[in-house]
Motif scaffolding. Structure first.
Motif, PDB file in Angstrom:
ATOM      1  N   LEU A 137       0.869  -1.177   0.000  1.00 20.58           N
ATOM      2  CA  LEU A 137       0.000   0.000   0.000  1.00 20.58           C
ATOM      3  C   LEU A 137       0.906   1.227   0.000  1.00 20.58           C
ATOM      4  CD1 LEU A 137      -2.455  -1.252   2.744  1.00 20.58           C
ATOM      5  CD2 LEU A 137      -3.105  -0.709   0.394  1.00 20.58           C
ATOM      6  N   LYS A 138       0.318   2.380  -0.232  1.00 22.64           N
ATOM      7  CA  LYS A 138       1.116   3.631  -0.258  1.00 22.64           C
ATOM      8  C   LYS A 138       2.015   3.731   0.991  1.00 22.64           C
ATOM      9  CE  LYS A 138       0.085   8.582  -1.051  1.00 22.64           C
ATOM     10  NZ  LYS A 138       1.366   9.028  -1.004  1.00 22.64           N
ATOM     11  N   GLY A 139       3.291   3.968   0.765  1.00 17.01           N
ATOM     12  CA  GLY A 139       4.230   4.138   1.885  1.00 17.01           C
ATOM     13  C   GLY A 139       4.824   2.846   2.431  1.00 17.01           C
ATOM     14  N   ASP A 140       4.355   1.690   1.958  1.00 14.77           N
ATOM     15  CA  ASP A 140       4.864   0.399   2.451  1.00 14.77           C
ATOM     16  C   ASP A 140       6.259   0.102   1.902  1.00 14.77           C
ATOM     17  OD1 ASP A 140       2.608  -0.196   3.858  1.00 14.77           O
ATOM     18  OD2 ASP A 140       1.901  -1.802   2.538  1.00 14.77           O
ATOM     19  N   ASN A 141       7.008  -0.702   2.657  1.00 21.57           N
ATOM     20  CA  ASN A 141       8.254  -1.294   2.156  1.00 21.57           C
ATOM     21  C   ASN A 141       8.050  -2.792   2.047  1.00 21.57           C
ATOM     22  OD1 ASN A 141       9.907   1.061   2.239  1.00 21.57           O
ATOM     23  ND2 ASN A 141       9.869   0.879   4.468  1.00 21.57           N
ATOM     24  N   PHE A 142       8.411  -3.341   0.894  1.00 20.19           N
ATOM     25  CA  PHE A 142       8.251  -4.786   0.667  1.00 20.19           C
ATOM     26  C   PHE A 142       9.621  -5.458   0.664  1.00 20.19           C
ATOM     27  CE2 PHE A 142       7.884  -8.194  -2.716  1.00 20.19           C
ATOM     28  CZ  PHE A 142       7.254  -9.121  -1.893  1.00 20.19           C
ATOM     29  N   TYR A 143       9.717  -6.573   1.354  1.00 22.35           N
ATOM     30  CA  TYR A 143      10.983  -7.315   1.460  1.00 22.35           C
ATOM     31  C   TYR A 143      10.802  -8.693   0.811  1.00 22.35           C
ATOM     32  CZ  TYR A 143      14.666  -9.908   4.099  1.00 22.35           C
ATOM     33  OH  TYR A 143      15.714 -10.710   4.481  1.00 22.35           O
ATOM     34  N   LEU A 144      11.603  -8.968  -0.227  1.00 20.45           N
ATOM     35  CA  LEU A 144      11.563 -10.271  -0.899  1.00 20.45           C
ATOM     36  C   LEU A 144      12.870 -10.998  -0.617  1.00 20.45           C
ATOM     37  CD1 LEU A 144      10.225 -12.230  -2.992  1.00 20.45           C
ATOM     38  CD2 LEU A 144      11.499 -11.001  -4.763  1.00 20.45           C
ATOM     39  N   CYS A 145      12.775 -12.258  -0.194  1.00 18.67           N
ATOM     40  CA  CYS A 145      14.003 -13.019   0.062  1.00 18.67           C
ATOM     41  C   CYS A 145      13.756 -14.502  -0.226  1.00 18.67           C
ATOM     42  CB  CYS A 145      14.461 -12.818   1.509  1.00 18.67           C
ATOM     43  SG  CYS A 145      13.219 -13.194   2.739  1.00 18.67           S
ATOM     44  N   ASP A 146      14.840 -15.275  -0.223  1.00 16.10           N
ATOM     45  CA  ASP A 146      14.661 -16.724  -0.445  1.00 16.10           C
ATOM     46  C   ASP A 146      15.427 -17.521   0.603  1.00 16.10           C
ATOM     47  OD1 ASP A 146      17.206 -16.192  -1.462  1.00 16.10           O
ATOM     48  OD2 ASP A 146      17.081 -17.804  -2.936  1.00 16.10           O
ATOM     49  N   GLY A 147      14.777 -18.491   1.165  1.00 18.04           N
ATOM     50  CA  GLY A 147      15.426 -19.433   2.094  1.00 18.04           C
ATOM     51  C   GLY A 147      15.622 -18.905   3.500  1.00 18.04           C
ATOM     52  N   GLN A 148      16.236 -17.744   3.610  1.00 22.67           N
ATOM     53  CA  GLN A 148      16.542 -17.170   4.925  1.00 22.67           C
ATOM     54  C   GLN A 148      15.840 -15.821   5.041  1.00 22.67           C
ATOM     55  OE1 GLN A 148      18.576 -18.691   7.095  1.00 22.67           O
ATOM     56  NE2 GLN A 148      19.198 -20.333   5.700  1.00 22.67           N
ATOM     57  N   ILE A 149      15.619 -15.406   6.278  1.00 24.13           N
ATOM     58  CA  ILE A 149      15.019 -14.084   6.478  1.00 24.13           C
ATOM     59  C   ILE A 149      15.931 -13.279   7.414  1.00 24.13           C
ATOM     60  CG2 ILE A 149      13.509 -14.840   8.359  1.00 24.13           C
ATOM     61  CD1 ILE A 149      11.352 -13.043   7.108  1.00 24.13           C
ATOM     62  N   ASP A 150      16.176 -12.037   7.063  1.00 25.44           N
ATOM     63  CA  ASP A 150      17.075 -11.193   7.850  1.00 25.44           C
ATOM     64  C   ASP A 150      16.243 -10.313   8.785  1.00 25.44           C
ATOM     65  OD1 ASP A 150      18.596  -8.896   8.660  1.00 25.44           O
ATOM     66  OD2 ASP A 150      20.050  -9.354   7.085  1.00 25.44           O
TER      67      ASP A 150
END
Ligand SMILES: C[S@@+](CC[C@H](N)C(=O)[O-])C[C@H]1O[C@@H](n2cnc3c(N)ncnc32)[C@H](O)[C@@H]1O
Length: 226
Positions: A137-150
């Motif tokens: 949505l407006k103002g959101d940050n999206f995080y895409l990753c594979d296998g591990q999450i930071d």
């Protein structure tokens, strides 16, 4: 001219290929199909569209190092496509998203052949649509990753999608819970054996490489686990 296309075929539903991707397959002389241990989900998705084409299968076994195979595949493709001919390599979802195609494309840059990439609908785009849940949505940050999450990146994200969750689900879910995310597991999205799971134990008991976890801090529907 010799032309090579990397074609994203989408997440599984054969109607979710782009018109440009479809037309490229129909116009191609050769279709290169990645296989893992003799099987190709991508090949089965587009089987109706590639009838009568010259099919060349290339083995890239999942879970193994394929670095030599990318170079060998590029040589094979370069030697196969002759002057005036077109070849297409199919790839699940989008070719530029965690895909074998990227490494193959880099090897193909070494040859005198036109290389063009046709984008596809990613697995996470498909999952968000299937859930009626926004990626951003407006103002959101999206995080895409594979296998591990930071953990540190997650703290700054409003939404996240983790691909290749199969081997590390419990750890991923624990981190999501600790950071106040609502999550959902989507397996084989848009395919005939699609499954959507919200319950932690059910998620942990399911085992399929073709699965992802999508999570948001705030959801627009109330289906997600808390
Ligand atoms: C090598 S990556 C390929 C990603 C793909 N290029 C894309 O655009 O989504 C493979 C991972 O994508 C995810 N994936 C691909 N298709 C999927 C689907 N239909 N449903 C759920 N996850 C999928 C899974 O997490 C899988 O482990």
């Amino acid at each position: 001219m010799r032309e090579f296309y990397g074609v994203g075929i989408g997440p599984g539903d054969k109607e979710l290929i782009t018109l440009k991707g479809y037309n490229t397959l129909r116009n191609s002389d050769y279709i290169f199909i990645p296989k893992s241990k003799g099987e190709s989900l991508a090949g089965s998705i587009v089987s109706d569209y590639i009838e009568g084409k010259n099919i060349i299968e290339i083995e890239f076994p999942m879970g193994e190092s394929n670095s030599d195979r990318y170079a060998e595949a590029a040589v094979l493709i370069n030697e196969t496509i002759k002057e005036g001919q077109i070849g297409a390599f199919i790839t699940l979802g989008d070719p530029m998203t965690y895909s074998t195609y990227i490494y193959l494309m880099i090897e193909l840059f070494k040859f005198d052949i036109k290389v063009e990439t046709i984008p596809g609908i990613t697995s996470f785009n498909a999952a968000a649509a299937c859930l009626n849940e926004p990626i951003t949505l407006k103002g959101d940050n999206f995080y895409l990753c594979d296998g591990q999450i930071d953990d540190d990146i997650l703290k700054k994200a409003s939404s996240v999608c983790i691909l290749k969750v199969n081997k590390n689900k419990e750890n991923i879910i624990n981190i999501l819970e600790e950071n106040g995310f609502k999550y959902v597991y989507v397996r084989r999205c848009t395919q005939k054996d699609e499954k959507v799971l919200y319950d932690k134990d059910e998620i942990l008991n399911d085992n399929d490489y073709m699965s992802l976890i999508f999570a948001r801090k705030e959801t627009v529907n109330n289906l997600f686990s808390t």
